[in-house]
Design a protein around this motif. Structure first.
Motif, PDB file in Angstrom:
ATOM      1  N   ALA A   1      32.704  34.605  36.977  1.00 36.42           N
ATOM      2  CA  ALA A   1      34.001  35.272  37.162  1.00 36.42           C
ATOM      3  C   ALA A   1      35.112  34.230  37.234  1.00 36.42           C
ATOM      4  O   ALA A   1      36.180  34.406  36.646  1.00 36.42           O
ATOM      5  CB  ALA A   1      33.976  36.135  38.420  1.00 36.42           C
TER       6      ALA A   1
ATOM      7  N   ASP B   1      30.894  42.954  42.830  1.00 36.33           N
ATOM      8  CA  ASP B   1      30.940  42.124  44.039  1.00 36.33           C
ATOM      9  C   ASP B   1      32.100  41.132  43.992  1.00 36.33           C
ATOM     10  O   ASP B   1      32.751  40.879  45.009  1.00 36.33           O
ATOM     11  CB  ASP B   1      29.627  41.369  44.245  1.00 36.33           C
ATOM     12  CG  ASP B   1      28.483  42.284  44.652  1.00 36.33           C
ATOM     13  OD1 ASP B   1      28.743  43.446  45.025  1.00 36.33           O
ATOM     14  OD2 ASP B   1      27.333  41.823  44.600  1.00 36.33           O
ATOM     15  N   ALA B   2      32.357  40.557  42.815  1.00 40.13           N
ATOM     16  CA  ALA B   2      33.471  39.616  42.674  1.00 40.13           C
ATOM     17  C   ALA B   2      34.800  40.346  42.868  1.00 40.13           C
ATOM     18  O   ALA B   2      35.703  39.856  43.555  1.00 40.13           O
ATOM     19  CB  ALA B   2      33.426  38.928  41.309  1.00 40.13           C
TER      20      ALA B   2
ATOM     21  N   LEU C   1      34.913  41.817  35.512  1.00 37.17           N
ATOM     22  CA  LEU C   1      34.362  41.184  36.710  1.00 37.17           C
ATOM     23  C   LEU C   1      33.218  42.001  37.290  1.00 37.17           C
ATOM     24  O   LEU C   1      33.280  43.228  37.325  1.00 37.17           O
ATOM     25  CB  LEU C   1      35.447  41.051  37.782  1.00 37.17           C
ATOM     26  CG  LEU C   1      36.655  40.214  37.445  1.00 37.17           C
ATOM     27  CD1 LEU C   1      37.632  40.229  38.616  1.00 37.17           C
ATOM     28  CD2 LEU C   1      36.263  38.798  37.099  1.00 37.17           C
TER      29      LEU C   1
ATOM     30  N   ARG D   1      30.146  31.582  44.823  1.00 37.00           N
ATOM     31  CA  ARG D   1      29.471  32.881  44.716  1.00 37.00           C
ATOM     32  C   ARG D   1      29.551  33.501  43.325  1.00 37.00           C
ATOM     33  O   ARG D   1      28.629  34.201  42.909  1.00 37.00           O
ATOM     34  CB  ARG D   1      30.080  33.859  45.723  1.00 37.00           C
ATOM     35  CG  ARG D   1      29.740  33.525  47.165  1.00 37.00           C
ATOM     36  CD  ARG D   1      30.353  34.488  48.148  1.00 37.00           C
ATOM     37  NE  ARG D   1      29.917  35.870  47.910  1.00 37.00           N
ATOM     38  CZ  ARG D   1      30.563  36.930  48.366  1.00 37.00           C
ATOM     39  NH1 ARG D   1      31.664  36.799  49.080  1.00 37.00           N
ATOM     40  NH2 ARG D   1      30.118  38.147  48.122  1.00 37.00           N
ATOM     41  N   PHE D   2      30.661  33.248  42.612  1.00 34.84           N
ATOM     42  CA  PHE D   2      30.894  33.933  41.341  1.00 34.84           C
ATOM     43  C   PHE D   2      31.367  32.954  40.256  1.00 34.84           C
ATOM     44  O   PHE D   2      32.490  33.062  39.756  1.00 34.84           O
ATOM     45  CB  PHE D   2      31.942  35.048  41.520  1.00 34.84           C
ATOM     46  CG  PHE D   2      31.643  35.979  42.652  1.00 34.84           C
ATOM     47  CD1 PHE D   2      30.642  36.931  42.543  1.00 34.84           C
ATOM     48  CD2 PHE D   2      32.349  35.889  43.844  1.00 34.84           C
ATOM     49  CE1 PHE D   2      30.363  37.797  43.590  1.00 34.84           C
ATOM     50  CE2 PHE D   2      32.087  36.750  44.891  1.00 34.84           C
ATOM     51  CZ  PHE D   2      31.084  37.711  44.771  1.00 34.84           C
TER      52      PHE D   2
ATOM     53  N   CYS E   1      35.308  41.128  46.512  1.00 35.40           N
ATOM     54  CA  CYS E   1      35.655  39.904  47.241  1.00 35.40           C
ATOM     55  C   CYS E   1      37.146  39.604  47.091  1.00 35.40           C
ATOM     56  O   CYS E   1      37.835  39.320  48.063  1.00 35.40           O
ATOM     57  CB  CYS E   1      34.806  38.741  46.724  1.00 35.40           C
ATOM     58  SG  CYS E   1      35.216  37.147  47.463  1.00 35.40           S
TER      59      CYS E   1
END
Length: 117
Positions: free
Chosen positions: A16, A45-46, A42, A12-13, A49
């Motif tokens: 990051a 969203d990261a 970051l 997803r990242f 998470c």
């Protein structure tokens, strides 16, 4: 962080993950990520998470930190610091800020950082 959590985070990242690859560490065969010092580096969203995956400090729940990188981990008035050699390793014992004794094993050969799962 489980292996599957890390794989999903990388998926997803990826950017990051690249910034934080040196911040993973092993403690008693569990993988942890010290991400708090990245703050605005970051994407939100990261960060969210990782916050959802957050756990107390693996050495002691009495250890905490702030966004200024100040770490509270021992009782400044009565630290009761002791360092003992046990075999090839060292054992650091001190009184936490909650007045409990904490023992931290310092292995002769540290496991090092984990780069990729």
């Amino acid at each position: 962080m489980t292996k599957n959590d890390r794989i999903e985070f990388i998926r997803r990242f990826p950017m990051a993950e690249t910034r934080m690859r040196d911040d993973y560490f092993l403690h008693e065969n569990a993988l942890y990520l010290a991400y708090a010092n990245h703050g605005s580096d970051l994407p939100k969203d990261a960060w969210n998470c990782l916050a959802d995956l957050g756990v107390p400090n693996p050495i002691s729940e009495d250890i905490s930190e702030s966004v200024t990188n100040w770490v509270w981990w021992f009782d400044g008035r009565d630290p009761a610091i002791n360092l003992e050699k046990i075999g090839d390793d060292l054992m650091l014992t001190l009184r936490s800020r909650k007045h409990r004794l904490i023992s931290i094993k310092i292995p002769d050969k540290p496991p090092g950082l984990v780069i990729k799962p």
